[in-house]
Design a protein around this motif. Sequence first.
Motif, mmCIF file in Angstrom:
data_model
loop_
_atom_site.group_PDB
_atom_site.id
_atom_site.type_symbol
_atom_site.label_atom_id
_atom_site.label_comp_id
_atom_site.label_asym_id
_atom_site.label_seq_id
_atom_site.Cartn_x
_atom_site.Cartn_y
_atom_site.Cartn_z
ATOM 1 N N VAL A 2 -48.243 44.848 18.942
ATOM 2 C CA VAL A 2 -48.239 43.826 19.886
ATOM 3 C C VAL A 2 -47.305 42.708 19.706
ATOM 4 C CG1 VAL A 2 -50.032 41.952 20.320
ATOM 5 C CG2 VAL A 2 -50.801 44.030 19.375
ATOM 6 N N GLY A 4 -45.440 39.056 21.137
ATOM 7 C CA GLY A 4 -45.245 37.836 21.957
ATOM 8 C C GLY A 4 -44.025 37.334 22.570
ATOM 9 N N LYS A 17 -40.457 40.197 30.041
ATOM 10 C CA LYS A 17 -41.573 41.027 29.658
ATOM 11 C C LYS A 17 -41.238 42.393 30.496
ATOM 12 C CE LYS A 17 -46.489 41.584 30.789
ATOM 13 N NZ LYS A 17 -47.851 41.023 31.306
ATOM 14 N N GLU A 32 -48.268 46.115 23.425
ATOM 15 C CA GLU A 32 -48.978 45.266 24.340
ATOM 16 C C GLU A 32 -48.022 43.878 23.990
ATOM 17 O OE1 GLU A 32 -53.619 42.824 24.248
ATOM 18 O OE2 GLU A 32 -52.969 44.555 22.934
ATOM 19 N N LYS A 34 -48.135 39.596 24.874
ATOM 20 C CA LYS A 34 -48.711 38.173 25.344
ATOM 21 C C LYS A 34 -47.609 37.338 25.333
ATOM 22 C CE LYS A 34 -52.751 40.011 23.470
ATOM 23 N NZ LYS A 34 -54.015 40.185 24.229
ATOM 24 N N CYS A 35 -47.763 36.695 26.621
ATOM 25 C CA CYS A 35 -46.880 35.474 26.852
ATOM 26 C C CYS A 35 -47.497 34.002 26.585
ATOM 27 C CB CYS A 35 -46.598 35.717 28.425
ATOM 28 S SG CYS A 35 -45.641 37.269 28.523
ATOM 29 N N TYR A 45 -52.855 30.624 18.873
ATOM 30 C CA TYR A 45 -53.474 31.898 19.265
ATOM 31 C C TYR A 45 -53.914 32.612 18.014
ATOM 32 C CZ TYR A 45 -53.015 36.914 20.300
ATOM 33 O OH TYR A 45 -53.252 38.323 20.475
#
Length: 239
Positions: A2, A4, A17, A32, A34-35, A45
């Motif tokens: 994951v 960011g 991204k 995955e 996350k922005c 977060y």
Amino acid sequence: MVIGICDDDKQWRESCKRTLEGFSLMIELTIEIKCFATAGELLEYKGTPLDAVFLDIELGRENGIFVAKKLNKAWPSCQIIYMSNYLHYATEIYNTEHIWFVVKKHFQDKVGEIISRILRDFEGNTFRIVLTTLKNEVISIVPSDIYYLEREKRGTRIVTVWNEYHVKERMRDIVPQLSELDFSQCHNSYVVNFRHVKELQKDMYILYGGAGQEQIVQISRRYVQKTRKDFLKWSSLFV
């Protein structure tokens, strides 16, 4: 993994991204993304743990280097990659834990090297404890992300930098999987992680917390001498 992306420029966030998604698809890596548009969004977060963060150094009124210092304390296992339009920042970042500095215009050319470094460090830090929640969900936790463990009737409550989990495993079965240097039992019901201790008081530990929220862990009379001795031993390694 994951990952960011924290940048106040929406256009760049989307570009970054797309580049990461395109490269990960090419090498068949499942990620995955996350922005986050602000430092506040990132620091508050509480979702799926981030393995790495691409962090803009200029975040509106925020300084990404100061944000990184907070991330280093709050999320020790999260890797930081600095991004900037300006090369001169490269000399200002070395008092924070990070794995890369990249000038944005070179990002596409460097993405392969950066992902390779993330993977290499990720593989070197893959020790996790695997547990089962009361809802029969299997989870894995990086020990350095744990604030403390609390004994419960039906198992153990584990409070981490990302979330808290209620698992079926007993505290006595989890503790042997953790570092004897970093973790210490300070109460019949609590085991604390020294990596997150901000202050030791007479009958409690005060821990750093995400978004400026401190955590309190009680010390019982039975464990006062032992846990203080453990903490002094741990602290002496960093003097």
